[in-house]
Every structure is written in structure tokens, then in C-alpha cells.
Design a protein around this motif. Structure first.
Motif, mmCIF file in Angstrom:
data_model
loop_
_atom_site.group_PDB
_atom_site.id
_atom_site.type_symbol
_atom_site.label_atom_id
_atom_site.label_comp_id
_atom_site.label_asym_id
_atom_site.label_seq_id
_atom_site.Cartn_x
_atom_site.Cartn_y
_atom_site.Cartn_z
ATOM 1 N N GLY A 1 0.897 -1.075 -0.031
ATOM 2 C CA GLY A 1 -0.109 0.211 -0.034
ATOM 3 C C GLY A 1 0.828 1.811 0.010
ATOM 4 N N THR A 2 0.939 2.135 1.094
ATOM 5 C CA THR A 2 1.476 3.579 0.755
ATOM 6 C C THR A 2 2.714 3.024 1.973
ATOM 7 O OG1 THR A 2 0.368 3.648 2.808
ATOM 8 C CG2 THR A 2 -0.369 5.111 0.709
ATOM 9 N N ILE A 3 3.068 2.080 2.376
ATOM 10 C CA ILE A 3 3.397 1.679 3.282
ATOM 11 C C ILE A 3 4.924 0.827 2.671
ATOM 12 C CG2 ILE A 3 4.217 0.506 5.642
ATOM 13 C CD1 ILE A 3 2.055 1.045 6.663
ATOM 14 N N ASN A 4 6.326 0.797 2.580
ATOM 15 C CA ASN A 4 7.067 -0.089 2.138
ATOM 16 C C ASN A 4 8.191 -0.252 2.662
ATOM 17 O OD1 ASN A 4 6.130 0.880 -0.922
ATOM 18 N ND2 ASN A 4 7.055 2.840 -0.430
ATOM 19 N N SER A 5 8.720 -1.625 2.509
ATOM 20 C CA SER A 5 9.758 -2.076 3.414
ATOM 21 C C SER A 5 11.298 -1.072 3.077
ATOM 22 C CB SER A 5 9.961 -3.411 3.678
ATOM 23 O OG SER A 5 10.341 -3.931 2.236
ATOM 24 N N THR A 6 11.882 -1.518 4.085
ATOM 25 C CA THR A 6 13.281 -1.203 3.337
ATOM 26 C C THR A 6 13.548 -2.321 2.646
ATOM 27 O OG1 THR A 6 14.539 -2.753 5.242
ATOM 28 C CG2 THR A 6 14.552 -0.146 5.631
ATOM 29 N N PHE A 7 14.554 -1.709 1.374
ATOM 30 C CA PHE A 7 15.734 -2.791 0.415
ATOM 31 C C PHE A 7 16.363 -3.835 1.329
ATOM 32 C CE2 PHE A 7 14.484 1.099 -2.545
ATOM 33 C CZ PHE A 7 14.337 0.129 -3.267
ATOM 34 N N SER A 8 16.156 -4.715 0.512
ATOM 35 C CA SER A 8 17.417 -5.745 0.939
ATOM 36 C C SER A 8 18.369 -5.786 1.313
ATOM 37 C CB SER A 8 16.832 -6.927 0.048
ATOM 38 O OG SER A 8 17.671 -7.202 -0.854
ATOM 39 N N ALA A 9 19.243 -6.707 1.516
ATOM 40 C CA ALA A 9 20.635 -6.094 1.254
ATOM 41 C C ALA A 9 21.140 -6.701 0.534
ATOM 42 C CB ALA A 9 21.653 -7.392 2.629
ATOM 43 N N THR A 10 22.502 -6.453 -0.239
ATOM 44 C CA THR A 10 22.566 -6.151 -1.730
ATOM 45 C C THR A 10 23.273 -7.597 -1.926
ATOM 46 O OG1 THR A 10 23.000 -3.842 -1.302
ATOM 47 C CG2 THR A 10 24.956 -5.186 -3.585
ATOM 48 N N ILE A 11 22.480 -8.249 -3.437
ATOM 49 C CA ILE A 11 23.209 -9.424 -4.188
ATOM 50 C C ILE A 11 23.798 -9.342 -5.226
ATOM 51 C CG2 ILE A 11 22.081 -11.679 -4.918
ATOM 52 C CD1 ILE A 11 19.623 -11.048 -2.836
ATOM 53 N N LYS A 12 24.973 -9.692 -4.986
ATOM 54 C CA LYS A 12 25.924 -9.456 -6.240
ATOM 55 C C LYS A 12 25.785 -10.704 -7.950
ATOM 56 C CE LYS A 12 28.625 -6.507 -3.682
ATOM 57 N NZ LYS A 12 30.339 -6.095 -3.810
ATOM 58 N N PHE A 13 25.902 -10.253 -8.351
ATOM 59 C CA PHE A 13 25.815 -11.493 -9.416
ATOM 60 C C PHE A 13 26.848 -11.344 -10.831
ATOM 61 C CE2 PHE A 13 22.003 -9.199 -11.096
ATOM 62 C CZ PHE A 13 22.156 -9.336 -12.422
ATOM 63 N N ARG A 14 27.402 -12.453 -11.377
ATOM 64 C CA ARG A 14 28.001 -11.520 -12.678
ATOM 65 C C ARG A 14 27.458 -12.120 -13.842
ATOM 66 N NH1 ARG A 14 33.052 -9.502 -13.560
ATOM 67 N NH2 ARG A 14 34.080 -9.791 -15.750
ATOM 68 N N THR A 15 27.127 -11.649 -15.303
ATOM 69 C CA THR A 15 26.888 -12.264 -16.348
ATOM 70 C C THR A 15 27.747 -12.352 -17.296
ATOM 71 O OG1 THR A 15 27.147 -10.110 -17.736
ATOM 72 C CG2 THR A 15 25.039 -10.263 -16.681
ATOM 73 N N LYS A 16 27.092 -13.634 -17.475
ATOM 74 C CA LYS A 16 28.933 -14.303 -18.427
ATOM 75 C C LYS A 16 28.567 -13.095 -19.817
ATOM 76 C CE LYS A 16 26.133 -19.209 -17.907
ATOM 77 N NZ LYS A 16 25.412 -19.982 -17.694
ATOM 78 N N PRO A 17 30.144 -13.775 -20.381
ATOM 79 C CA PRO A 17 30.897 -13.288 -21.666
ATOM 80 C C PRO A 17 29.792 -13.819 -22.346
ATOM 81 C CG PRO A 17 32.530 -15.100 -20.504
ATOM 82 C CD PRO A 17 30.922 -14.973 -19.596
#
Length: 109
Positions: free
Chosen positions: A93-109
Motif C-alpha cells: 500500500g503506502t508503506i514500503n519495506s526497506t531494501f534488502s541487502a545487496t545481492i551480487k552476480f556476474r553476467t556471462k561473457p
């Protein structure tokens, strides 16, 4: 709430610190040279989710462009062989959670 950290391996690519957003685990799967799929479990009372992402080392976050209501979203148009980081927020609704911790990934070449 104490966050729970887990380590997953998807498509033989290590993902650092998947984070429980409101108790739900986030995973990155189907990583290609230009896309990646984000999956998470539905959070109670959530109307939608906001996904933001950026190239590691940059300051500006990009958003998914819409707020998905189902717990999966594929990011397209990513650069190949590039490290990204994402965060997800639950919209209630009008209330949002905080953002999650950062998750990292690498795309393939």
C-alpha cells in the motif's frame, strides 16, 4: 527481525549473500550474457515489489521499470561479463519495506 544469510550457487555462478526480505529468500537464476532472473517467495501483505540494480562500483540505481506483483522478474539488456548488484523492496500500500541487502552476480561473457 534478524536477517538470515544463505549462499546459493545458480548456473555454476556463486551468488553472494542472498538475503531474506521479510523472511523470504532471493535467488538469481538463468544468468546469461544479457539477462538474469530474480526469484523470491511472496511476502505477506505485499502488493508489489520494487527491484533496483546497478553495475558494481557505480552510484546510480536503475529500477525494473514496473513493480512486479509475482515473485519473479527477468532483467534484460544487461552488459555481458559485468558485475551487477540488486536490491528488492516490498510495497505494501503506502508503506514500503526497506531494501534488502545487496545481492551480487556476474553476467556471462
Amino acid at each position: 527481525l534478524n536477517p538470515i544469510y544463505r549462499v546459493f550457487v545458480a548456473n555454476n555462478i556463486s551468488i553472494s549473500k542472498p538475503y531474506d526480505i521479510i523472511g523470504k529468500t532471493i535467488q538469481i537464476t538463468n544468468i546469461t550474457n544479457s539477462s538474469a532472473t530474480i526469484n523470491w517467495n511472496v511476502s505477506e501483505n505485499s502488493d508489489s515489489y520494487l527491484i533496483r540494480y546497478r553495475v558494481v562500483g557505480t552510484n546510480n540505481w536503475m529500477t525494473s521499470g514496473d513493480n512486479p506483483t509475482i515473485p519473479t522478474y527477468t532483467l534484460f539488456g544487461l552488459g555481458s561479463n559485468t558485475n551487477y548488484e540488486i536490491q528488492i523492496r516490498s510495497n505494501c500500500g503506502t508503506i514500503n519495506s526497506t531494501f534488502s541487502a545487496t545481492i551480487k552476480f556476474r553476467t556471462k561473457p
